[in-house]
Design a protein around this motif. Structure first.
Motif, mmCIF file in Angstrom:
data_model
loop_
_atom_site.group_PDB
_atom_site.id
_atom_site.type_symbol
_atom_site.label_atom_id
_atom_site.label_comp_id
_atom_site.label_asym_id
_atom_site.label_seq_id
_atom_site.Cartn_x
_atom_site.Cartn_y
_atom_site.Cartn_z
ATOM 1 N N UNK A 132 -41.974 38.235 -28.691
ATOM 2 C CA UNK A 132 -42.285 36.853 -28.857
ATOM 3 C C UNK A 132 -43.506 36.027 -28.156
ATOM 4 N N UNK A 133 -43.857 36.604 -27.783
ATOM 5 C CA UNK A 133 -45.129 35.386 -27.325
ATOM 6 C C UNK A 133 -46.432 35.874 -28.024
ATOM 7 N N UNK A 134 -46.223 37.475 -29.221
ATOM 8 C CA UNK A 134 -46.911 36.955 -29.943
ATOM 9 C C UNK A 134 -46.368 36.446 -31.543
ATOM 10 N N UNK A 135 -45.493 36.581 -31.687
ATOM 11 C CA UNK A 135 -45.364 35.394 -33.120
ATOM 12 C C UNK A 135 -44.528 33.837 -32.655
ATOM 13 N N UNK A 136 -44.812 33.870 -31.227
ATOM 14 C CA UNK A 136 -45.032 32.152 -31.201
ATOM 15 C C UNK A 136 -46.773 31.776 -31.345
ATOM 16 N N UNK A 137 -47.139 32.733 -31.151
ATOM 17 C CA UNK A 137 -48.597 32.664 -30.992
ATOM 18 C C UNK A 137 -49.428 31.473 -32.617
ATOM 19 N N UNK A 138 -48.606 33.187 -33.629
ATOM 20 C CA UNK A 138 -48.999 32.534 -34.520
ATOM 21 C C UNK A 138 -48.174 31.378 -35.107
ATOM 22 N N UNK A 139 -47.134 31.092 -34.825
ATOM 23 C CA UNK A 139 -46.678 29.508 -35.710
ATOM 24 C C UNK A 139 -47.492 29.278 -34.887
ATOM 25 N N UNK A 140 -47.920 29.053 -33.641
ATOM 26 C CA UNK A 140 -48.767 27.701 -33.003
ATOM 27 C C UNK A 140 -49.742 27.730 -34.083
#
Length: 111
Positions: free
Chosen positions: A17-25
């Motif tokens: 989830x952290x990787x997905x959130x970072x990619x979105x940001x």
């Protein structure tokens, strides 16, 4: 499943989830950066255009033409110029009155 596996599974899901959130940001920031670059380029073009307009509007020939046509100004000549040589205050007042009469007569003749 053992407790260790559950803890590791929760940690793995958290990392995903952290990787997905970072990619979105990162995508959001990249889009904002591209918009800022486009705006910068547009502002630079507008600035250059305004600079050239200012240079065109401040040319001496244009200013002289506007002063002649819109303001009814005329170039200074020896006929219009008066030189005052005054040593006393009473003579200064008299010379100023004569000068203002001459200017009024000259300006009245232009209308």
């Amino acid at each position: 499943m053992s407790r260790l596996n559950i803890v590791l599974l929760v940690a793995l899901i958290g990392c995903a989830l952290s990787v997905v959130h970072t990619a979105y940001q990162q995508r959001r920031l990249f889009i904002a950066l591209e918009r800022a670059r486009a705006q910068q380029q547009q502002l630079q073009q507008e600035g250059a255009q305004l600079y050239y307009q200012q240079r065109a509007l401040s040319k001496t020939a244009r200013i002289e033409r506007l002063a002649t046509h819109r303001l009814n100004m005329v170039p200074v000549t020896n006929v219009v110029t008066q030189y005052l040589g005054v040593s006393k205050r009473s003579n200064a007042v008299q010379a100023a009155e004569e000068c203002s009469k001459t200017v009024a007569a000259f300006c009245g003749g232009m209308q």
